[in-house]
Scaffold this active site. Structure first.
Site, PDB file in Angstrom:
ATOM      1  CE  LYS A   9      -2.635   0.948   3.826  1.00 43.72           C
ATOM      2  NZ  LYS A   9      -2.345   2.306   4.400  1.00 43.72           N
ATOM      3  NE  ARG A  14       6.233   6.518   0.601  1.00 45.58           N
ATOM      4  CZ  ARG A  14       5.443   6.444   1.862  1.00 45.58           C
ATOM      5  NH1 ARG A  14       4.191   5.580   1.475  1.00 45.58           N
ATOM      6  NH2 ARG A  14       5.546   6.850   2.833  1.00 45.58           N
ATOM      7  N   GLY A  84      -5.300   7.965   5.110  1.00 48.39           N
ATOM      8  CA  GLY A  84      -4.310   9.069   5.800  1.00 48.39           C
ATOM      9  C   GLY A  84      -3.127   9.071   4.934  1.00 48.39           C
ATOM     10  CD  GLN A 160       0.331   8.544   6.744  1.00 49.16           C
ATOM     11  OE1 GLN A 160      -0.097   9.440   7.610  1.00 49.16           O
ATOM     12  NE2 GLN A 160      -0.208   7.360   6.614  1.00 49.16           N
ATOM     13  CG  ASP A 313       0.771   0.237   9.428  1.00 54.56           C
ATOM     14  OD1 ASP A 313       0.507   0.966  10.278  1.00 54.56           O
ATOM     15  OD2 ASP A 313       1.318   0.523   8.149  1.00 54.56           O
ATOM     16  NE  ARG A 344      -4.658   0.378  13.182  1.00 55.79           N
ATOM     17  CZ  ARG A 344      -3.826   0.604  12.109  1.00 55.79           C
ATOM     18  NH1 ARG A 344      -2.465   0.621  12.118  1.00 55.79           N
ATOM     19  NH2 ARG A 344      -4.525   0.769  10.868  1.00 55.79           N
TER      20      ARG A 344
HETATM   21  C1  S3P Z   1       2.630   4.997   6.028  1.00 58.39           C
HETATM   22  C2  S3P Z   1       3.218   5.408   7.130  1.00 58.39           C
HETATM   23  C3  S3P Z   1       2.568   5.025   8.581  1.00 58.39           C
HETATM   24  C4  S3P Z   1       1.615   3.671   8.492  1.00 58.39           C
HETATM   25  C5  S3P Z   1       0.794   3.746   7.404  1.00 58.39           C
HETATM   26  C6  S3P Z   1       1.515   3.982   6.257  1.00 58.39           C
HETATM   27  C7  S3P Z   1       3.162   5.426   4.843  1.00 58.39           C
HETATM   28  O1  S3P Z   1       2.216   5.967   9.095  1.00 58.39           O
HETATM   29  O2  S3P Z   1       1.056   3.374   9.602  1.00 58.39           O
HETATM   30  O3  S3P Z   1      -0.242   2.868   7.228  1.00 58.39           O
HETATM   31  O4  S3P Z   1       2.561   4.930   3.837  1.00 58.39           O
HETATM   32  O5  S3P Z   1       3.830   6.411   4.827  1.00 58.39           O
HETATM   33  P1  S3P Z   1       2.772   7.137   9.893  1.00 58.39           P
HETATM   34  O6  S3P Z   1       3.610   7.729   9.094  1.00 58.39           O
HETATM   35  O7  S3P Z   1       1.715   8.055  10.237  1.00 58.39           O
HETATM   36  O8  S3P Z   1       3.498   6.432  10.967  1.00 58.39           O
END
Ligand code: S3P
Length: 429
Positions: A9, A14, A84, A160, A313, A344
Site C-alpha cells: 500500500k 507513492r 491517511g 507520512q 502497522d 488502535r
Molecule cells: C505509512 C506510514 C505509517 C503507516 C501507514 C502508512 C506510509 O504512518 O502507519 O499505514 O505509507 O507512509 P505514519 O507515517 O503516520 O507513522
C-alpha cells in the site's frame, strides 16, 4: 501452499503520486487495487492527471505524468475516504502547487490529526484552512509554486510527515530537511532517488535526518514493480504460525525493505518457525523475497519504542499473537497507535477484553497476558479500521472459535481478497 498478497500500500500510493508528477510515462505493475489506492487515484484524476483504472490483477499500468507544475485545481473536494497516506502525501504535493484544493475523508480520516503536516508546510509558505474542527479534515490547501526552505524536527517518527515535506520540497523546489526521532519507512527516499530527485539520509544525535538538497525541475518516469505488502503478509504469517493454515505456507514476492520488517524479528523472538529467502534482482530499489512459515508454539515478547516504527502497522497482530502466546507480551513506546485509522490501543484493549483476554491498556501500549490453546469467543468491533478487523479475523480462524467482527468491509482498503485467501489457507488444516 504458496500464496501471494496484494501490492504494498505504501509503495502503491507513492508510485501513483510520483508517476503523476513525472515528465513522461511511468510503467507500474503490481499496484494495490484497493480502497486506499482508488482514493488516491481518484484525487489525482480530479487534479488533472490521466490515471487509468488500477488493474485488479496487478498487470502493468501506464501513467502519463503532468510534471512538477502540472497539477490543476479540482472542481470539487478531493475525497480521500480512509486514506491517511493519500491525504497527507497529497497535501505535501499540493503545498508546492499554484492552486487551492480541499481535502476530505471518511469519519475515521476526519478524526485524524493533520497539524503534524500542515504546521511544517505552513512554514514553507503554503496556507491551510480547516473548514470544520481545527487540525482536522476537511482542510483547504492554498499552495504556492515556490516554497521556502525548511529544516524540520519532527516530534514523531512518521513516514507520512517526512514524505509530505519531501513532496512539498519537490513541487515547491525548496531545500527540505527532516529529522525524525527514529527512522521511519524510507520508500519515498528510494523512489525519489530512482527518478532523479536526490535524497540523502544519515543518523544524527537527534535521530534520523533526511535531506532533499537540490530539488530538480523535472523528474523521470517510474519503471517499477510493486512487491507484495509485508503488512498484509503479516496476517498470513500470524495465521500460519498459529497452526491454522497447514504444515507450511510460503508467501512469494513480499517487500523486505528493512524499515518494514521488524514483525519478522518479533515472530522469531516468539519462537515462530519463519525463514526468509531474499530474491532481490540486481538494481531493484526495494528488496523482495519469499517468506516461509510453519506452525509452532509461541512465547511472549516485548516490543519497545526503538522497534515500533519498523512494525507500526503490525502491532495489532502482535497483541493478538500475545493472547495465544505463553506469558506476558508488552508493547510500549507506541502512542502513535492512537492516531491511526482508529485508536488502535483502545480498540485492541476493548476487543481483547470482550473475548476474555487478560489485557491492560497503557498510555503508550498494551500488556497482554496470553494463555496458549484457550478458547476465545465473542463479538468485537472493527472501529472503521482494516487492520483491527483483520487481526481479529485471524484470531478467530486460528483459535477455531466463534469471533464475530462487526464490519469486515473495511478490509478492502488494503487487502482485497483477504476473505478468499483466509478460506483457502484454513482449508489446509
Ligand atoms: C505509512 C506510514 C505509517 C503507516 C501507514 C502508512 C506510509 O504512518 O502507519 O499505514 O505509507 O507512509 P505514519 O507515517 O503516520 O507513522
Amino acid at each position: 501452499m504458496r500464496v501471494r498478497v496484494p501490492g504494498d500500500k505504501s509503495l502503491s500510493q507513492r508510485a501513483l503520486i510520483v508517476a503523476a508528477l513525472a515528465d513522461g510515462t511511468s510503467r507500474i505493475s503490481g499496484l494495490l487495487c484497493g480502497g486506499d489506492t482508488a482514493s488516491t487515484a481518484g484525487a489525482l484524476r480530479a487534479l488533472g492527471v490521466p490515471v487509468p483504472p488500477i488493474p485488479a490483477d496487478g498487470s502493468e499500468l501506464l501513467i502519463s505524468g503532468v510534471g512538477l507544475d502540472g497539477l490543476r485545481a479540482p472542481t470539487g473536494a478531493l475525497d480521500l475516504r480512509n486514506s491517511g497516506t493519500g491525504a497527507r502525501l497529497l497535501m505535501g504535493a499540493l503545498a508546492g502547487s499554484d492552486l487551492s484544493a480541499t481535502l476530505d475523508g471518511d469519519v475515521s480520516l476526519r478524526a485524524r490529526p493533520m497539524a503534524r503536516v500542515t504546521r511544517p508546510l505552513s512554514i514553507m509558505g503554503a496556507r491551510f484552512e480547516a473548514l470544520g474542527q481545527p487540525d482536522r479534515l476537511p482542510i483547504t490547501v492554498h499552495g504556492r509554486s515556490r516554497l521556502a526552505s525548511l529544516e524540520w524536527d519532527s516530534p514523531v517518527a512518521s513516514a507520512q510527515v517526512k514524505s509530505a515535506i519531501l513532496l512539498a520540497g519537490l513541487t515547491g523546489r525548496a531545500f527540505t530537511c527532516v529529522t525524525e526521532p527514529r527512522e521511519s519507512r524510507d520508500h519515498t527516499e528510494r523512489m525519489f532517488n530512482a527518478v532523479g530527485a536526490s535524497v540523502i539520509s544519515y543518523a544524527t544525535d537527534g535521530g534520523w535526518r533526511v535531506e532533499l538538497r537540490d530539488p530538480p525541475d523535472r523528474i523521470r518516469p517510474l519503471d517499477f514493480a510493486v512487491p507484495g505488502d509485508i503488512s498484509s503478509a503479516a496476517f498470513v504469517l500470524a495465521l500460519a504460525a498459529l497452526g491454522a493454515a497447514g504444515d507450511e505456507v510460503t508467501i512469494e514476492h513480499v517487500g523486505l525493505n528493512p524499515t518494514r520488517t521488524a514483525f519478522l524479528d518479533v515472530l522469531l523472538r516468539m519462537g515462530a518457525d519463519v525463514e526468509v529467502h531474499d530474491r532481490t534482482p540486481a538494481g531493484l530499489t526495494e528488496p523482495v523475497g519469499d517468506i516461509v512459515v510453519r506452525p509452532s508454539g509461541l512465547r511472549a515478547t516485548s516490543v519497545g519504542a526503538d522497534e515500533v516504527p519498523r512494525l507500526i502497522d503490525e502491532l495489532p497482530l502482535v497483541a493478538v499473537l500475545g493472547a495465544c502466546a505463553d506469558g506476558e507480551t508488552r508493547i510500549t513506546g507506541a502512542d502513535e497507535l492512537r492516531a491511526k485509522e482508529s485508536d488502535r490501543i483502545a480498540a485492541m484493549a476493548s476487543n481483547l477484553l470482550a473475548l476474555g483476554v487478560d489485557v491492560e491498556e497503557l498510555p503508550d501500549g498494551l500488556i497482554v497476558r496470553g494463555v496458549p490453546d484457550r478458547a476465545l469467543m465473542g463479538e468485537v468491533r472493527a472501529w472503521h479500521d482494516h487492520r483491527i478487523a483483520m487481526a481479529f479475523a485471524v484470531l478467530g480462524a486460528a483459535t477455531g472459535h466463534a469471533i464475530q467482527v462487526d464490519d469486515l468491509t473495511v478490509i478492502g482498503v488494503s487487502f482485497p481478497g483477504f476473505d478468499r485467501l483466509m478460506k483457502t489457507l484454513t482449508k489446509e488444516r
